[in-house]
Design a protein around this motif. Structure first.
Motif, short mmCIF file in Angstrom:
data_model
loop_
_atom_site.label_atom_id
_atom_site.label_comp_id
_atom_site.label_asym_id
_atom_site.label_seq_id
_atom_site.Cartn_x
_atom_site.Cartn_y
_atom_site.Cartn_z
N SER B 16 -8.87 -3.58 3.72
CA SER B 16 -10.26 -3.21 3.97
C SER B 16 -10.52 -1.80 3.42
CB SER B 16 -10.57 -3.28 5.45
OG SER B 16 -9.67 -2.47 6.15
N GLY B 17 -9.56 -0.88 3.70
CA GLY B 17 -9.67 0.43 3.08
C GLY B 17 -9.11 0.29 1.66
N THR B 18 -9.95 -0.11 0.75
CA THR B 18 -9.48 -0.52 -0.57
C THR B 18 -8.73 0.61 -1.28
OG1 THR B 18 -11.42 -1.88 -0.70
CG2 THR B 18 -10.23 -1.51 -2.75
N TRP B 19 -7.64 0.27 -1.88
CA TRP B 19 -6.90 1.22 -2.69
C TRP B 19 -6.60 0.55 -4.03
CZ3 TRP B 19 -1.87 -0.24 -4.08
CH2 TRP B 19 -1.31 -1.31 -3.34
N GLY B 20 -6.04 1.32 -4.93
CA GLY B 20 -5.79 0.77 -6.26
C GLY B 20 -6.96 1.04 -7.20
N THR B 21 -7.86 1.90 -6.80
CA THR B 21 -8.97 2.29 -7.66
C THR B 21 -8.65 3.64 -8.28
OG1 THR B 21 -10.03 3.45 -5.84
CG2 THR B 21 -10.61 1.14 -6.11
N PRO B 22 -9.33 4.02 -9.34
CA PRO B 22 -9.06 5.34 -9.94
C PRO B 22 -9.25 6.46 -8.93
CG PRO B 22 -10.42 4.02 -11.40
CD PRO B 22 -10.28 3.24 -10.13
N GLU B 23 -10.23 6.28 -8.02
CA GLU B 23 -10.47 7.33 -7.03
C GLU B 23 -9.38 7.34 -5.97
OE1 GLU B 23 -12.84 4.84 -7.51
OE2 GLU B 23 -13.67 6.00 -9.18
N ARG B 24 -8.89 6.18 -5.68
CA ARG B 24 -7.89 6.08 -4.61
C ARG B 24 -6.75 5.17 -5.08
NH1 ARG B 24 -8.89 3.61 1.31
NH2 ARG B 24 -6.89 4.20 2.20
N PRO B 25 -5.84 5.75 -5.85
CA PRO B 25 -4.85 4.89 -6.49
C PRO B 25 -3.77 4.37 -5.54
CG PRO B 25 -4.46 7.20 -7.06
CD PRO B 25 -5.74 7.16 -6.28
N CYS B 26 -3.50 5.11 -4.45
CA CYS B 26 -2.36 4.75 -3.58
C CYS B 26 -2.82 4.19 -2.24
CB CYS B 26 -1.50 5.98 -3.32
SG CYS B 26 -0.76 6.63 -4.82
N PRO B 27 -2.00 3.37 -1.67
CA PRO B 27 -2.31 2.90 -0.31
C PRO B 27 -2.24 4.06 0.69
CG PRO B 27 -0.11 2.20 -0.94
CD PRO B 27 -0.72 2.83 -2.15
N SER B 28 -3.00 3.93 1.74
CA SER B 28 -2.98 5.00 2.74
C SER B 28 -1.62 5.02 3.46
CB SER B 28 -4.07 4.77 3.77
OG SER B 28 -3.75 3.62 4.53
N ALA B 29 -1.37 6.11 4.14
CA ALA B 29 -0.12 6.22 4.89
C ALA B 29 -0.03 5.12 5.94
CB ALA B 29 -0.04 7.59 5.56
N ARG B 30 -1.17 4.77 6.54
CA ARG B 30 -1.16 3.73 7.56
C ARG B 30 -0.82 2.38 6.94
NH1 ARG B 30 -6.53 3.91 10.84
NH2 ARG B 30 -6.96 5.91 9.92
N THR B 31 -1.36 2.15 5.74
CA THR B 31 -1.05 0.89 5.06
C THR B 31 0.42 0.83 4.71
OG1 THR B 31 -3.26 0.90 4.13
CG2 THR B 31 -1.66 -0.56 3.09
N LEU B 32 0.90 1.95 4.26
CA LEU B 32 2.32 2.01 3.91
C LEU B 32 3.19 1.71 5.14
CD1 LEU B 32 3.80 2.60 1.32
CD2 LEU B 32 3.89 5.02 1.94
N ALA B 33 2.83 2.36 6.23
CA ALA B 33 3.60 2.15 7.46
C ALA B 33 3.49 0.69 7.91
CB ALA B 33 3.09 3.08 8.56
N SER B 34 2.30 0.14 7.80
CA SER B 34 2.12 -1.27 8.19
C SER B 34 3.01 -2.16 7.34
CB SER B 34 0.66 -1.70 8.02
OG SER B 34 -0.16 -0.96 8.87
N HIS B 35 3.10 -1.82 6.08
CA HIS B 35 3.95 -2.61 5.18
C HIS B 35 5.42 -2.51 5.62
CE1 HIS B 35 5.91 -4.23 1.73
NE2 HIS B 35 6.51 -3.07 1.47
N LEU B 36 5.84 -1.29 5.89
CA LEU B 36 7.24 -1.11 6.29
C LEU B 36 7.52 -1.75 7.64
CD1 LEU B 36 7.62 2.58 5.09
CD2 LEU B 36 8.59 0.55 4.02
N ASP B 37 6.50 -1.83 8.47
CA ASP B 37 6.66 -2.48 9.78
C ASP B 37 6.58 -3.99 9.67
OD1 ASP B 37 7.06 -0.20 11.28
OD2 ASP B 37 4.92 0.15 11.60
N GLY B 38 6.32 -4.49 8.46
CA GLY B 38 6.23 -5.93 8.30
C GLY B 38 4.94 -6.50 8.84
N GLU B 39 3.91 -5.69 8.89
CA GLU B 39 2.66 -6.14 9.50
C GLU B 39 1.60 -6.52 8.47
OE1 GLU B 39 1.77 -6.37 12.76
OE2 GLU B 39 3.62 -5.65 13.69
N LEU B 40 1.90 -6.38 7.21
CA LEU B 40 0.90 -6.74 6.20
C LEU B 40 1.05 -8.22 5.84
CD1 LEU B 40 0.75 -3.83 3.58
CD2 LEU B 40 -0.79 -4.31 5.49
N ALA B 41 -0.05 -8.79 5.46
CA ALA B 41 -0.01 -10.18 4.99
C ALA B 41 0.80 -10.22 3.69
CB ALA B 41 -1.43 -10.68 4.76
N HIS B 42 1.24 -11.43 3.38
CA HIS B 42 2.18 -11.56 2.27
C HIS B 42 1.64 -10.99 0.96
CE1 HIS B 42 5.53 -13.09 0.04
NE2 HIS B 42 4.72 -13.80 -0.77
N GLY B 43 0.41 -11.33 0.65
CA GLY B 43 -0.16 -10.88 -0.62
C GLY B 43 -0.28 -9.37 -0.67
#
Lengths: 216, 584
Positions: B16-43
């Motif tokens: 929802s907090g879109t990343w991957g754009t020129p303005e915001r190239p990286c995922p947020s720290a929370r997204t990163l943490a969610s990924h490491l916690d295994g909480e992100l959807a597969h895609g």
């Protein structure tokens, strides 16, 4: 960070093994034996949780006992829905952190010299003859550093971090335990990790675990 | 923080907090943490993974988060708390066992009521159907509606037949004073001159003060045969045992006078403590605690007096909260067994009493399992509510083999409820009287306190004499004979041998009067020793208690009646601040 470590309190499985829900429902009808099985299953996790909050074996034991007694008394009203883990942690966190809050309040009003709280974490443990005292000391210091960093967190933040990092609960489970939304859990975790990383970055133990330097 | 240049990412449709754009190239720290916690959807997780492979700054952040996670888990793993102490399980089960029993009783009652309701409904339905058929045959053919009036009436009657237990917990595990008791308490507060216990600890002080009044002030010798059990205050004030005993005798005499005629005597003048008198008359909680212990030894089914004397305002007015048994007090947070109080010799335990509304009654013979050794309480004690720490004498029974606290934790028994297997095996043996006496005194509550010299009652011993089968039959018979409306007597010959069992119903005044005369007859003839229980129904129960209290001196001389059940045992315990230490 391992993805979703298996919960220490995941529902029971395997042939002949009753589920936690089932045991607690039976306990609610006065089946002390079933409750004993439930205690046997979870006493380790409960005791360790209490110990981590207080770092005092006597307090941890008392609180663990209080927790199980409370669980038993709530059992007649328990509605089994497969959420025993979150139900249990909800009672446990409330119990421990209420006790912690009371203790802190008392600590603030009593003279430090008379406060038994100050003796926490100083239990004398038997040590083997060939123990490496330097290593033990370093370990002990490291434990104190981590404990201090956790203790310095706001209590809701600390609860969320511990439930995730140590107890291995999912975001959804943490949200149920703390009665928060999923987003609020994420915010708490983010905040907690940031504060912890900052606190530990300046210490030897932090450097050992690669926490030195900055971060987002 | 120094960061490497970000690698632009395609727009992610997964956040929802879109990343991957020129303005915001990286995922947020929370997204990163969610990924490491295994909480992100597969895609979304796949996209973050791909980004981490390409972005050194985010990979570094991820490593730092993983390091923190490892640090915390390592701390939790090696932080000193490994396993729960072995005694935790037994501590928990000891606490919840009585509540579990209460829950089971409730469930059983509820099932009975439901069955009765179903049966009544069925009867009503069948009866209604029969009536309808009959009416159709007899009358004009107008259909009668099925009658169900009998169903609620029957259920109500069943429910009403259950007498309330004063002082019993309204909610299992939540010891509380019943509404009836609270009403009595309220009445007490309106009586001029009565001194309701408002602050717990001063009341305990008053007891001690009453005890010590007129004492010689000589040094107290703790090795004497009397022992103050109110607390450290009583034992450290420098009073020698005989002075304490004299004080006790005066104190008890005052109370006996008052018990004989509570309507005319002024309780406050006699120094009668409110809850103490209540303790002597309403002990249902205590009886429920000791009954299973007694049963486990094949002994008496102890019965308690239930205070049903509702018509007698003066007596009701003297009632305070029923005393807790120790387990209930611990559950309610009013008492705590001191963890460090257990000496290696196992001869005492420490109890910390906290302020609260009710005194705590500990019965001699109460079983404490676990720790260094299984023990029973050596003497009964009534602990005043209030801040104090009391050390209570215990007698070691069986020292577990192995490490401290290791043996009994594996037994899912509960304190005060089940005697250990060794003891039960011992009780099953045919031993001489002295051995039997010791065993009975250790396990059957009440046996040690009532006899003249602190010995077990001969009537009670008679139950245990002869062969095991006879003992069992007698115990069962006695248990069956004693009910809410009956008293039972064990008749023995002058040598203490079992002669027979008698039962007297006391549900109505005529029978109660008969009982009183029967008691007199037994006393006059002096040929019978008895095991008696108090009637628990009707107003006459209190009269029987008063009658027996009046005969106290004769009982203490060991002649005539020797009631050893809940009635006098608990009565004596409750009225004795000092109790004889029979472990001489």
């Amino acid at each position: 960070m391992d993805p979703a470590p298996s919960s220490p309190l995941s529902p029971a499985s395997g042939p002949g093994r009753r589920s936690d829900d089932d045991l607690l429902v039976r306990a609610g009808r006065g089946d002390v034996e079933a409750f004993g099985a439930l205690v046997a299953r979870h006493q380790g996790a409960v005791y360790r949780y209490c110990w981590r909050v207080f770092r005092n074996h006597h307090t941890a034991e008392d609180l663990a006992q209080e927790f199980f007694v409370k669980l038993f008394r709530h059992a007649p009203r328990y509605e089994p829905a497969g959420h025993f883990t979150t139900y249990m942690y909800r009672i446990l966190t409330n119990l421990c952190f209420d006790a912690l809050r009371r203790r802190k309040r008392r600590k603030a009003t009593e003279a430090a010299a008379l406060d038994p709280v100050l003796s926490e974490g100083t239990d004398l443990e038997p040590v083997a003859g060939d123990v490496d005292f330097d290593a033990a000391l370093r370990r002990s210091e490291a434990h104190d550093v981590v404990h201090d960093a956790l203790s310095a967190l706001p209590s809701e933040v600390r609860k969320a971090v511990e439930l995730r990092e140590i107890e291995g609960l999912s975001y959804r489970e943490i949200a149920r335990v703390l009665d928060l939304s999923g987003n609020e859990v994420k915010v708490l975790l983010h905040r907690g990790r940031k504060l912890l990383a900052r606190a530990l970055a300046r210490t030897a133990v932090g450097r050992d675990f690669g926490l030195g330097g900055g971060g987002r | 923080m120094s960061r490497s240049p970000r690698v632009p990412e395609p727009v992610s449709p997964f956040e929802s907090g879109t990343w991957g754009t020129p303005e915001r190239p990286c995922p947020s720290a929370r997204t990163l943490a969610s990924h490491l916690d295994g909480e992100l959807a597969h895609g979304a997780a796949r996209l973050v993974e791909a980004h981490l492979d390409a972005c050194p700054a985010c990979a570094s952040d991820a490593r730092r988060l993983e390091g923190l996670s490892h640090c915390l888990r390592s701390w939790a793993r090696t932080g000193g708390a490994t396993e729960a102490p072995p005694r935790l399980m037994s501590r928990v089960l000891r606490t919840v066992a009585p509540e579990g029993a209460a829950l089971r009783r409730d469930a059983s009652r509820s099932r009975r009521t439901t069955l009765l309701a179903v049966a009544a409904a069925a009867l009503a339905w069948v009866g209604g159907g029969w009536l309808a058929v009959a009416e159709r045959g007899a009358a004009s053919g107008a259909a009668s509606p099925p009658s169900s009036a009998g169903v609620p009436a029957l259920v109500t009657e069943v429910a009403a037949s259950r007498r309330p237990e004063l002082g019993a917990a309204a909610d299992p595990g939540e010891p509380s004073v019943s509404g009836e008791l609270q009403a009595a308490w309220a009445r007490l507060e309106r009586i001029p001159g009565a001194a309701p216990m408002t602050a717990p600890s001063p009341d305990g002080d008053r007891w001690v003060a009453a005890l010590l009044a007129g004492s010689s002030g000589e040094p107290f010798d703790p090795s004497g045969s009397a022992r103050a059990v109110l607390g450290d205050g009583a034992t450290s004030t420098g009073v020698e045992p005989t002075a304490l005993q004299r004080a006790k005798a005066r104190w008890l005499a005052d109370r006996r006078r008052w018990l004989d005629d509570p309507r005319t005597a002024d309780p406050t003048a006699a120094g009668v403590s409110v809850h103490e008198v209540f303790a002597a008359t309403t002990v249902s909680r205590d009886a429920s605690a000791v009954e299973p212990a007694s049963r486990a030894t094949g002994g008496l089914a102890l019965q308690a007096i239930r205070a049903a004397d509702r018509g007698e305002a003066a007596r009701e007015a003297t009632r305070g909260p029923a005393p807790y048994d120790l387990l209930a007090a611990v559950s309610a947070g009013q008492a705590r067994l001191l963890p460090d109080a257990e000496g290696d010799d196992g001869t005492s335990i420490g109890v910390e009493v906290r302020p609260g509304a009710r005194p705590i009654l500990l019965l001699a013979g109460e079983l404490f399992e676990g720790g260094v050794a299984d023990r029973v309480l050596a003497a009964s004690a009534l602990l005043a509510p209030g801040p104090q720490t009391v050390r209570l004498r215990t007698r070691p029974l069986a020292r577990p083999v192995g490490a401290r606290g290791a043996a009994t934790d594996r037994r899912p028994t509960a304190m005060g409820l089940v005697a250990g297997p060794e003891l039960r095996a011992l009780l099953a043996r045919d031993d001489d009287d002295a051995t039997l006496d010791a065993l009975v005194r250790a396990q059957v509550v009440g046996a040690g306190l009532v006899g003249a010299e602190g010995s077990a009652s001969p009537g009670l011993l008679a139950l245990y004499r002869d062969d095991a089968a006879a003992r069992s039959v007698r115990a069962r018979a006695l248990g069956a004979a004693l009910g809410d409306d009956a008293v039972g007597f064990v008749a023995t010959d002058p040598d203490g041998r079992f002669q027979g069992l008698e039962r007297v119903d006391v549900a109505d005044p005529v029978r109660a009067d008969l009982l009183a005369r029967l008691l007199d007859g037994y006393l006059a003839e002096g040929r019978t020793r008895s095991v008696g229980d108090a009637p628990r129904a009707g107003l006459r129960g209190h009269d029987v208690l008063a009658a027996i209290s009046r005969r106290g001196p004769r009982l203490q001389r060991g002649r005539g009646l020797e009631p050893v059940t809940g009635l006098l045992f608990v009565g004596e315990a409750a009225r004795s601040v000092l109790v004889p230490d029979y472990d001489r």
